[in-house]
Design a protein around this motif. Structure first.
Motif, PDB file in Angstrom:
ATOM      1  N   GLU A 163       0.831  -1.203   0.000  1.00 27.98           N
ATOM      2  CA  GLU A 163       0.000   0.000   0.000  1.00 27.98           C
ATOM      3  C   GLU A 163       0.870   1.259   0.000  1.00 27.98           C
ATOM      4  O   GLU A 163       1.814   1.363   0.780  1.00 27.98           O
ATOM      5  CB  GLU A 163      -0.916  -0.009   1.219  1.00 27.98           C
ATOM      6  N   HIS A 164       0.544   2.171  -0.889  1.00 29.06           N
ATOM      7  CA  HIS A 164       1.278   3.418  -1.046  1.00 29.06           C
ATOM      8  C   HIS A 164       0.338   4.453  -1.660  1.00 29.06           C
ATOM      9  O   HIS A 164      -0.785   4.139  -2.032  1.00 29.06           O
ATOM     10  CB  HIS A 164       2.515   3.207  -1.925  1.00 29.06           C
ATOM     11  N   SER A 165       0.813   5.678  -1.791  1.00 28.57           N
ATOM     12  CA  SER A 165       0.017   6.727  -2.425  1.00 28.57           C
ATOM     13  C   SER A 165       0.935   7.615  -3.243  1.00 28.57           C
ATOM     14  O   SER A 165       2.157   7.513  -3.155  1.00 28.57           O
ATOM     15  CB  SER A 165      -0.724   7.558  -1.373  1.00 28.57           C
ATOM     16  N   ALA A 166       0.326   8.478  -4.038  1.00 31.41           N
ATOM     17  CA  ALA A 166       1.073   9.443  -4.839  1.00 31.41           C
ATOM     18  C   ALA A 166       0.385  10.797  -4.726  1.00 31.41           C
ATOM     19  O   ALA A 166      -0.820  10.876  -4.469  1.00 31.41           O
ATOM     20  CB  ALA A 166       1.131   8.995  -6.304  1.00 31.41           C
ATOM     21  N   ALA A 167       1.145  11.848  -4.937  1.00 31.98           N
ATOM     22  CA  ALA A 167       0.606  13.204  -4.843  1.00 31.98           C
ATOM     23  C   ALA A 167      -0.283  13.545  -6.036  1.00 31.98           C
ATOM     24  O   ALA A 167      -1.059  14.482  -5.974  1.00 31.98           O
ATOM     25  CB  ALA A 167       1.743  14.214  -4.734  1.00 31.98           C
ATOM     26  N   GLY A 168      -0.154  12.784  -7.117  1.00 33.19           N
ATOM     27  CA  GLY A 168      -0.940  13.055  -8.318  1.00 33.19           C
ATOM     28  C   GLY A 168      -1.890  11.923  -8.641  1.00 33.19           C
ATOM     29  O   GLY A 168      -2.020  10.955  -7.892  1.00 33.19           O
ATOM     30  N   VAL A 169      -2.554  12.049  -9.768  1.00 31.93           N
ATOM     31  CA  VAL A 169      -3.467  11.016 -10.257  1.00 31.93           C
ATOM     32  C   VAL A 169      -2.646   9.817 -10.730  1.00 31.93           C
ATOM     33  O   VAL A 169      -1.590   9.971 -11.341  1.00 31.93           O
ATOM     34  CB  VAL A 169      -4.331  11.560 -11.413  1.00 31.93           C
ATOM     35  N   VAL A 170      -3.150   8.605 -10.441  1.00 35.12           N
ATOM     36  CA  VAL A 170      -2.483   7.362 -10.834  1.00 35.12           C
ATOM     37  C   VAL A 170      -3.482   6.498 -11.601  1.00 35.12           C
ATOM     38  O   VAL A 170      -4.632   6.357 -11.191  1.00 35.12           O
ATOM     39  CB  VAL A 170      -2.004   6.569  -9.593  1.00 35.12           C
ATOM     40  N   THR A 171      -3.042   5.911 -12.719  1.00 34.22           N
ATOM     41  CA  THR A 171      -3.835   4.880 -13.379  1.00 34.22           C
ATOM     42  C   THR A 171      -3.031   3.591 -13.372  1.00 34.22           C
ATOM     43  O   THR A 171      -1.808   3.602 -13.499  1.00 34.22           O
ATOM     44  CB  THR A 171      -4.225   5.224 -14.835  1.00 34.22           C
ATOM     45  N   VAL A 172      -3.735   2.476 -13.200  1.00 30.80           N
ATOM     46  CA  VAL A 172      -3.155   1.139 -13.297  1.00 30.80           C
ATOM     47  C   VAL A 172      -3.956   0.418 -14.366  1.00 30.80           C
ATOM     48  O   VAL A 172      -5.155   0.191 -14.208  1.00 30.80           O
ATOM     49  CB  VAL A 172      -3.250   0.368 -11.957  1.00 30.80           C
ATOM     50  N   GLN A 173      -3.294   0.087 -15.474  1.00 28.13           N
ATOM     51  CA  GLN A 173      -3.953  -0.604 -16.582  1.00 28.13           C
ATOM     52  C   GLN A 173      -3.305  -1.968 -16.741  1.00 28.13           C
ATOM     53  O   GLN A 173      -2.081  -2.073 -16.852  1.00 28.13           O
ATOM     54  CB  GLN A 173      -3.801   0.197 -17.871  1.00 28.13           C
ATOM     55  N   LEU A 174      -4.121  -3.028 -16.748  1.00 27.52           N
ATOM     56  CA  LEU A 174      -3.592  -4.379 -16.898  1.00 27.52           C
ATOM     57  C   LEU A 174      -3.500  -4.728 -18.375  1.00 27.52           C
ATOM     58  O   LEU A 174      -4.485  -4.645 -19.106  1.00 27.52           O
ATOM     59  CB  LEU A 174      -4.483  -5.385 -16.174  1.00 27.52           C
ATOM     60  N   LEU A 175      -2.306  -5.108 -18.810  1.00 28.54           N
ATOM     61  CA  LEU A 175      -2.091  -5.511 -20.199  1.00 28.54           C
ATOM     62  C   LEU A 175      -2.132  -7.028 -20.359  1.00 28.54           C
ATOM     63  O   LEU A 175      -2.674  -7.541 -21.336  1.00 28.54           O
ATOM     64  CB  LEU A 175      -0.757  -4.965 -20.711  1.00 28.54           C
ATOM     65  N   ARG A 176      -1.528  -7.748 -19.400  1.00 25.96           N
ATOM     66  CA  ARG A 176      -1.486  -9.213 -19.447  1.00 25.96           C
ATOM     67  C   ARG A 176      -1.613  -9.770 -18.040  1.00 25.96           C
ATOM     68  O   ARG A 176      -1.134  -9.162 -17.088  1.00 25.96           O
ATOM     69  CB  ARG A 176      -0.163  -9.695 -20.046  1.00 25.96           C
ATOM     70  N   GLY A 177      -2.223 -10.935 -17.919  1.00 20.68           N
ATOM     71  CA  GLY A 177      -2.308 -11.607 -16.631  1.00 20.68           C
ATOM     72  C   GLY A 177      -3.547 -11.232 -15.846  1.00 20.68           C
ATOM     73  O   GLY A 177      -4.597 -10.930 -16.415  1.00 20.68           O
TER      74      GLY A 177
END
Length: 127
Positions: free
Chosen positions: A65-79
Motif C-alpha cells: 500500500e502506497h500513495s502518490a501526490a498526483g493522479v495514478v492509473t493502473v492498466q492491466l495488459l497481461r495476466g
C-alpha cells in the motif's frame, strides 16, 4: 497536499515532443527479463510531470500500500492482478484499468504473471 510515499528514480527516456510506445514489444522485453526476479519495470516516458511506467510481476509479487501526490492509473495488459483501495479489492482482467485520485492509498498484487502500465502525474504543478 497528500504526501508522496515513493519518488520515482532511475533512468528515464530522453525528452521529446512525441513518444511512440510499442507496448507489446516493451511487455515482451520485460517478461524476458523476469525469470529469476520477482519484478521488472521500465520508465517508457516522462514529460511535464507525467510518468508512464511498465511493470512485469511474477505471481504473488505485490506493491505494498502506497500513495502518490498526483493522479495514478493502473492498466492491466497481461495476466491478472488484484488492486486494493479504500477497503475494496478489485480484480482486473486484461484491458481493464483503475484510476486513483491524488493521495488515495492503494496496493497491487499479481494473481499470475502479469504486465501493468502505470501512469502517474506529478501532482500539483507550478502554473
Amino acid at each position: 497536499m497528500p504526501r508522496t510515499t515513493h519518488t520515482p528514480s532511475g533512468k528515464y527516456p530522453e525528452h521529446t515532443q512525441v513518444h511512440h510506445l510499442d507496448l507489446e514489444a516493451a511487455a515482451d522485453d520485460l517478461l524476458a527479463r523476469l525469470p529469476g526476479n520477482r519484478r521488472q519495470s521500465e520508465s517508457l516516458a516522462r514529460e511535464q510531470g507525467v510518468s508512464v511506467i511498465m511493470m512485469a510481476m511474477e505471481e504473488g509479487d505485490a506493491l505494498k500500500e502506497h500513495s502518490a501526490a498526483g493522479v495514478v492509473t493502473v492498466q492491466l495488459l497481461r495476466g491478472q492482478v488484484a488492486v486494493g483501495a479504500n477497503g475494496e479489492v478489485m480484480d482486473l482482467a486484461p484491458r481493464q484499468m483503475v484510476l486513483f485520485q491524488p493521495g488515495v492509498r492503494h496496493s497491487v498484487e499479481a494473481r499470475e504473471r502479469s504486465v501493468i502500465l502505470l501512469t502517474v502525474t506529478g501532482g500539483e504543478q507550478d502554473g
